[in-house]
Design a protein around this motif. Structure first.
Motif, PDB file in Angstrom:
ATOM      1  N   ASP A 170       2.882   6.110  -2.898  1.00  0.00           N
ATOM      2  CA  ASP A 170       4.287   6.908  -3.332  1.00  0.00           C
ATOM      3  C   ASP A 170       4.207   6.814  -4.560  1.00  0.00           C
ATOM      4  OD1 ASP A 170       5.003   7.528  -0.793  1.00  0.00           O
ATOM      5  OD2 ASP A 170       6.234   5.916  -0.289  1.00  0.00           O
ATOM      6  N   ASP A 171       3.729   5.954  -5.459  1.00  0.00           N
ATOM      7  CA  ASP A 171       3.793   5.738  -7.024  1.00  0.00           C
ATOM      8  C   ASP A 171       2.576   6.612  -7.537  1.00  0.00           C
ATOM      9  OD1 ASP A 171       5.816   3.824  -7.086  1.00  0.00           O
ATOM     10  OD2 ASP A 171       4.751   2.332  -7.460  1.00  0.00           O
ATOM     11  N   ALA A 172       1.774   7.184  -6.891  1.00  0.00           N
ATOM     12  CA  ALA A 172       0.596   7.655  -7.508  1.00  0.00           C
ATOM     13  C   ALA A 172       1.220   9.066  -7.859  1.00  0.00           C
ATOM     14  CB  ALA A 172      -0.742   7.922  -6.429  1.00  0.00           C
TER      15      ALA A 172
ATOM     16  N   PHE B 124       1.806  12.271  -0.320  1.00  0.00           N
ATOM     17  CA  PHE B 124       1.020  12.644  -1.565  1.00  0.00           C
ATOM     18  C   PHE B 124      -0.115  13.833  -1.466  1.00  0.00           C
ATOM     19  CE2 PHE B 124      -3.058  12.107  -3.516  1.00  0.00           C
ATOM     20  CZ  PHE B 124      -2.765  11.891  -4.918  1.00  0.00           C
ATOM     21  N   ALA B 125      -0.511  14.078  -0.499  1.00  0.00           N
ATOM     22  CA  ALA B 125      -1.491  15.293  -0.347  1.00  0.00           C
ATOM     23  C   ALA B 125      -0.743  16.609  -0.189  1.00  0.00           C
ATOM     24  CB  ALA B 125      -2.389  15.085   0.865  1.00  0.00           C
ATOM     25  N   THR B 126       0.404  16.638   0.042  1.00  0.00           N
ATOM     26  CA  THR B 126       1.293  17.993   0.202  1.00  0.00           C
ATOM     27  C   THR B 126       2.325  18.043  -1.054  1.00  0.00           C
ATOM     28  OG1 THR B 126       2.819  17.120   1.731  1.00  0.00           O
ATOM     29  CG2 THR B 126       0.873  18.019   2.665  1.00  0.00           C
ATOM     30  N   ALA B 127       2.371  17.123  -1.768  1.00  0.00           N
ATOM     31  CA  ALA B 127       3.266  17.265  -2.962  1.00  0.00           C
ATOM     32  C   ALA B 127       2.877  18.396  -4.029  1.00  0.00           C
ATOM     33  CB  ALA B 127       3.228  15.928  -3.951  1.00  0.00           C
TER      34      ALA B 127
ATOM     35  N   VAL C 181       1.929   4.500   6.962  1.00  0.00           N
ATOM     36  CA  VAL C 181       0.949   4.601   5.599  1.00  0.00           C
ATOM     37  C   VAL C 181       0.380   6.251   5.762  1.00  0.00           C
ATOM     38  CG1 VAL C 181      -1.253   3.905   4.926  1.00  0.00           C
ATOM     39  CG2 VAL C 181       0.428   2.188   5.981  1.00  0.00           C
ATOM     40  N   MET C 182       0.201   6.479   7.121  1.00  0.00           N
ATOM     41  CA  MET C 182      -0.246   8.110   7.066  1.00  0.00           C
ATOM     42  C   MET C 182       1.082   8.758   6.462  1.00  0.00           C
ATOM     43  SD  MET C 182      -3.191   8.274   8.534  1.00  0.00           S
ATOM     44  CE  MET C 182      -2.928  10.079   8.852  1.00  0.00           C
ATOM     45  N   ASP C 183       1.954   8.730   6.714  1.00  0.00           N
ATOM     46  CA  ASP C 183       3.302   9.506   6.078  1.00  0.00           C
ATOM     47  C   ASP C 183       3.086   9.615   4.576  1.00  0.00           C
ATOM     48  OD1 ASP C 183       4.194  10.210   8.509  1.00  0.00           O
ATOM     49  OD2 ASP C 183       5.738   8.798   8.507  1.00  0.00           O
TER      50      ASP C 183
ATOM     51  N   SER D 288       0.787  -1.352  -0.258  1.00  0.00           N
ATOM     52  CA  SER D 288      -0.087  -0.016   0.067  1.00  0.00           C
ATOM     53  C   SER D 288       0.701   1.210  -0.032  1.00  0.00           C
ATOM     54  CB  SER D 288      -0.898  -0.149   1.398  1.00  0.00           C
ATOM     55  OG  SER D 288      -1.874  -0.901   1.169  1.00  0.00           O
ATOM     56  N   ILE D 289       2.071   1.111   0.708  1.00  0.00           N
ATOM     57  CA  ILE D 289       2.946   2.574   0.750  1.00  0.00           C
ATOM     58  C   ILE D 289       3.123   2.515  -0.473  1.00  0.00           C
ATOM     59  CG2 ILE D 289       5.081   3.339   1.975  1.00  0.00           C
ATOM     60  CD1 ILE D 289       4.111   1.848   4.317  1.00  0.00           C
TER      61      ILE D 289
END
Length: 319
Positions: free
Chosen positions: A181-183, A211-214, A204-206, A176-177
């Motif tokens: 990270d790949d998305a 992703f959300a802050t990229a 996982v939260m990290d 899942s991580i």
């Protein structure tokens, strides 16, 4: 409690003919005494079929969508009736009709099944008639065709990688991580209660936070079957979503067939997916790049998303 350990999937007439026969011949020929020469017709090779399978992959139900815009050959094995299998088959066939741009579907219902089809919005028309020695009623329902995609689907970023099986929480977490990270810009999560044992883990939260802050305008769409349970857990993903409301979008299903969906999955816009047949277990399969399987899951996600409601349970959190 109603068992939900089944899945609905598209069927290929040539490849899956033995499984189609197993269900239809059991129900129509052996049980209802329909003559074999009337059961199979020249529409079968030209129709689109769906199969319901149990947890072991055995066929338990089927249905078809003909070029005449008609649903037919709906059959569920006796021991599986009353468990939502027929609902799942019918919804899957109507979803397929929507993707084809159809605005109406018809069917010839056995009179004993009129209430079932009426519950799904079908209305009778015309006089009743006999078919294969059984009284029938023609029915129809208007549907809204699905809008076309706003942009072409993303192309694979590299060679397809064969699915890999996993059988532990640690392996599911690691995969899942990798997928998060790949998305690039889109993540899709389908879960009953956001799987707190996995999605609450700091690693996982990290990954979700990265992703959300990229700064790429990314969006995480989450379908949650039991939002009240998630709210009661104080799930840390809700805290992240509360701070980044433009990134996280939550919906919950309203259709029984969607609420009974037993599986859980994660998919991204780089052709990667992770799928667990039973959301309560930590075994399944995944791949960082498997376009066909990922597309199937994302299309299913999109259909459920369209007929789901916003998670009003999270409004107090400003989500």
């Amino acid at each position: 409690m109603i068992p939900t350990d089944f899945r609905i999937e598209p069927a290929d007439y040539a490849t899956d003919l033995a499984d189609l026969r197993k269900v239809r011949e059991t129900v129509f020929i052996l049980e209802q005494k329909v003559p074999e020469e009337e059961e199979w017709d020249d529409l079968d090779p030209r129709s689109q079929h769906v199969l319901a399978r149990d947890a072991g992959g055995q066929p338990i139900g089927t249905g078809r969508l003909t070029p005449e815009h008609k649903i037919g050959r709906m059959a569920v094995l006796r021991e599986w009736r009353g468990r939502g299998v027929g609902d799942g088959l019918l919804v899957a066939l109507m979803d397929r009709a929507r993707t084809l741009g159809w605005t109406e579907v018809k069917l010839n219902a056995q009179v004993s099944a009129l209430a079932f089809y009426a519950r799904h919005g079908f209305e009778p028309y015309g006089e009743r008639f006999m078919e294969a020695g059984i009284e029938h009623q023609a029915m129809r329902r208007a549907i809204e065709p699905l809008a076309g995609p706003e942009r072409p689907p993303a192309q694979p970023r590299g060679p397809s990688e064969a699915a890999r099986e996993f059988d532990s929480l640690s392996a599911a977490t690691e995969a899942s991580i990798r997928l998060v990270d790949d998305a690039r810009r889109e993540l899709f999560v389908f879960s009953r209660d956001l799987d707190p044992v996995m999605y609450s883990q700091p690693a996982v939260m990290d990954a979700f936070r990265r992703f959300a802050t990229a700064g790429r305008g990314g969006v995480v769409q989450l379908i949650v079957l039991d939002p009240a349970a998630v709210q009661g857990q104080g799930h840390p993903l809700l805290g992240l979503a509360q701070r980044l409301t433009s990134v996280f979008q939550f919906r919950t299903p309203i259709e029984d067939v969607d609420l009974q969906y037993p599986s859980a999955f994660l998919a991204n816009d780089r052709d990667g997916y992770l799928f667990r047949q039973l959301g309560s277990r930590w075994d399944g399969d995944w791949s960082p790049a498997h376009p066909a399987r990922t597309r199937q899951l994302v299309e299913h996600f999109g259909r459920v998303w369209e007929r789901s409601r916003a998670c009003t349970e999270f409004r107090a959190l400003g989500i």
